[in-house]
Scaffold this motif. Sequence first.
Motif, PDB file in Angstrom:
ATOM      1  N   SER A 100     -14.087  17.210   0.797  1.00  0.00           N
ATOM      2  CA  SER A 100     -13.839  15.772   0.704  1.00  0.00           C
ATOM      3  C   SER A 100     -12.969  15.488  -0.515  1.00  0.00           C
ATOM      4  CB  SER A 100     -15.157  15.002   0.561  1.00  0.00           C
ATOM      5  OG  SER A 100     -15.768  15.287  -0.687  1.00  0.00           O
ATOM      6  N   ARG A 101     -12.379  14.314  -0.524  1.00  0.00           N
ATOM      7  CA  ARG A 101     -11.595  13.920  -1.698  1.00  0.00           C
ATOM      8  C   ARG A 101     -12.525  13.730  -2.897  1.00  0.00           C
ATOM      9  NH1 ARG A 101      -6.410  12.642  -2.106  1.00  0.00           N
ATOM     10  NH2 ARG A 101      -6.314  11.873   0.014  1.00  0.00           N
ATOM     11  N   GLU A 102     -13.722  13.225  -2.664  1.00  0.00           N
ATOM     12  CA  GLU A 102     -14.691  13.048  -3.757  1.00  0.00           C
ATOM     13  C   GLU A 102     -14.978  14.390  -4.433  1.00  0.00           C
ATOM     14  OE1 GLU A 102     -19.163  11.237  -4.557  1.00  0.00           O
ATOM     15  OE2 GLU A 102     -18.555  11.698  -2.516  1.00  0.00           O
ATOM     16  N   GLU A 103     -15.118  15.428  -3.630  1.00  0.00           N
ATOM     17  CA  GLU A 103     -15.353  16.758  -4.185  1.00  0.00           C
ATOM     18  C   GLU A 103     -14.134  17.224  -4.986  1.00  0.00           C
ATOM     19  OE1 GLU A 103     -17.287  20.858  -2.583  1.00  0.00           O
ATOM     20  OE2 GLU A 103     -15.717  20.003  -1.331  1.00  0.00           O
ATOM     21  N   ALA A 104     -12.944  16.992  -4.457  1.00  0.00           N
ATOM     22  CA  ALA A 104     -11.718  17.383  -5.169  1.00  0.00           C
ATOM     23  C   ALA A 104     -11.591  16.647  -6.497  1.00  0.00           C
ATOM     24  CB  ALA A 104     -10.500  17.119  -4.285  1.00  0.00           C
ATOM     25  N   VAL A 105     -11.931  15.372  -6.516  1.00  0.00           N
ATOM     26  CA  VAL A 105     -11.888  14.591  -7.761  1.00  0.00           C
ATOM     27  C   VAL A 105     -12.858  15.182  -8.771  1.00  0.00           C
ATOM     28  CG1 VAL A 105     -12.425  12.343  -8.800  1.00  0.00           C
ATOM     29  CG2 VAL A 105     -11.060  12.456  -6.706  1.00  0.00           C
ATOM     30  N   PHE A 106     -14.069  15.508  -8.333  1.00  0.00           N
ATOM     31  CA  PHE A 106     -15.027  16.139  -9.236  1.00  0.00           C
ATOM     32  C   PHE A 106     -14.434  17.410  -9.834  1.00  0.00           C
ATOM     33  CE2 PHE A 106     -18.084  19.494 -10.039  1.00  0.00           C
ATOM     34  CZ  PHE A 106     -18.905  18.896 -10.979  1.00  0.00           C
ATOM     35  N   PHE A 107     -13.835  18.247  -8.984  1.00  0.00           N
ATOM     36  CA  PHE A 107     -13.293  19.523  -9.449  1.00  0.00           C
ATOM     37  C   PHE A 107     -12.165  19.334 -10.459  1.00  0.00           C
ATOM     38  CE2 PHE A 107     -15.948  21.599  -6.481  1.00  0.00           C
ATOM     39  CZ  PHE A 107     -15.914  22.961  -6.743  1.00  0.00           C
ATOM     40  N   ILE A 108     -11.223  18.428 -10.204  1.00  0.00           N
ATOM     41  CA  ILE A 108     -10.126  18.292 -11.180  1.00  0.00           C
ATOM     42  C   ILE A 108     -10.601  17.701 -12.493  1.00  0.00           C
ATOM     43  CG2 ILE A 108      -8.341  18.188  -9.397  1.00  0.00           C
ATOM     44  CD1 ILE A 108      -7.992  15.180 -10.203  1.00  0.00           C
ATOM     45  N   ARG A 109     -11.668  16.914 -12.467  1.00  0.00           N
ATOM     46  CA  ARG A 109     -12.183  16.299 -13.699  1.00  0.00           C
ATOM     47  C   ARG A 109     -13.110  17.217 -14.485  1.00  0.00           C
ATOM     48  NH1 ARG A 109     -13.650  10.200 -11.595  1.00  0.00           N
ATOM     49  NH2 ARG A 109     -11.507   9.539 -11.287  1.00  0.00           N
ATOM     50  N   ASN A 110     -13.753  18.163 -13.801  1.00  0.00           N
ATOM     51  CA  ASN A 110     -14.820  18.919 -14.457  1.00  0.00           C
ATOM     52  C   ASN A 110     -14.666  20.432 -14.476  1.00  0.00           C
ATOM     53  OD1 ASN A 110     -16.866  16.655 -14.965  1.00  0.00           O
ATOM     54  ND2 ASN A 110     -16.367  16.404 -12.813  1.00  0.00           N
ATOM     55  N   CYS A 111     -13.778  20.982 -13.678  1.00  0.00           N
ATOM     56  CA  CYS A 111     -13.720  22.430 -13.528  1.00  0.00           C
ATOM     57  C   CYS A 111     -12.369  22.977 -14.018  1.00  0.00           C
ATOM     58  CB  CYS A 111     -13.926  22.816 -12.068  1.00  0.00           C
ATOM     59  SG  CYS A 111     -15.440  22.119 -11.355  1.00  0.00           S
ATOM     60  N   PRO A 112     -12.369  24.161 -14.591  1.00  0.00           N
ATOM     61  CA  PRO A 112     -11.124  24.741 -15.110  1.00  0.00           C
ATOM     62  C   PRO A 112     -10.255  25.331 -13.999  1.00  0.00           C
ATOM     63  CG  PRO A 112     -12.937  26.257 -15.446  1.00  0.00           C
ATOM     64  CD  PRO A 112     -13.538  24.995 -14.884  1.00  0.00           C
ATOM     65  N   ASN A 113      -8.981  25.404 -14.269  1.00  0.00           N
ATOM     66  CA  ASN A 113      -7.998  26.126 -13.450  1.00  0.00           C
ATOM     67  C   ASN A 113      -7.834  25.613 -12.026  1.00  0.00           C
ATOM     68  OD1 ASN A 113      -7.613  27.939 -15.666  1.00  0.00           O
ATOM     69  ND2 ASN A 113      -9.466  28.996 -15.034  1.00  0.00           N
ATOM     70  N   THR A 114      -8.032  24.315 -11.811  1.00  0.00           N
ATOM     71  CA  THR A 114      -7.818  23.786 -10.465  1.00  0.00           C
ATOM     72  C   THR A 114      -6.319  23.618 -10.214  1.00  0.00           C
ATOM     73  OG1 THR A 114      -8.034  21.501 -11.206  1.00  0.00           O
ATOM     74  CG2 THR A 114     -10.031  22.583 -10.387  1.00  0.00           C
TER      75      THR A 114
END
Length: 67
Positions: A36-50
Amino acid sequence: MEMIKLSPPKEPAQASKVSSQRFKCDGRQHCSQMTSREEAVFFIRNCPNTKMDGDNDGVPCENDSRF
């Protein structure tokens, strides 16, 4: 005189707290790996190397037609 013990104020629910409970950084980096886009937003805000926000505008997976 009886002392009354007060509880600390409750924190309001925050989207980041809810998202962090639903998603976790697990090494995925690409839009094709998101559900989902919500999941992608979480990843770019919180996870390294996206690699989901090529133009660095904070909106991931802009060209992914699934979202």
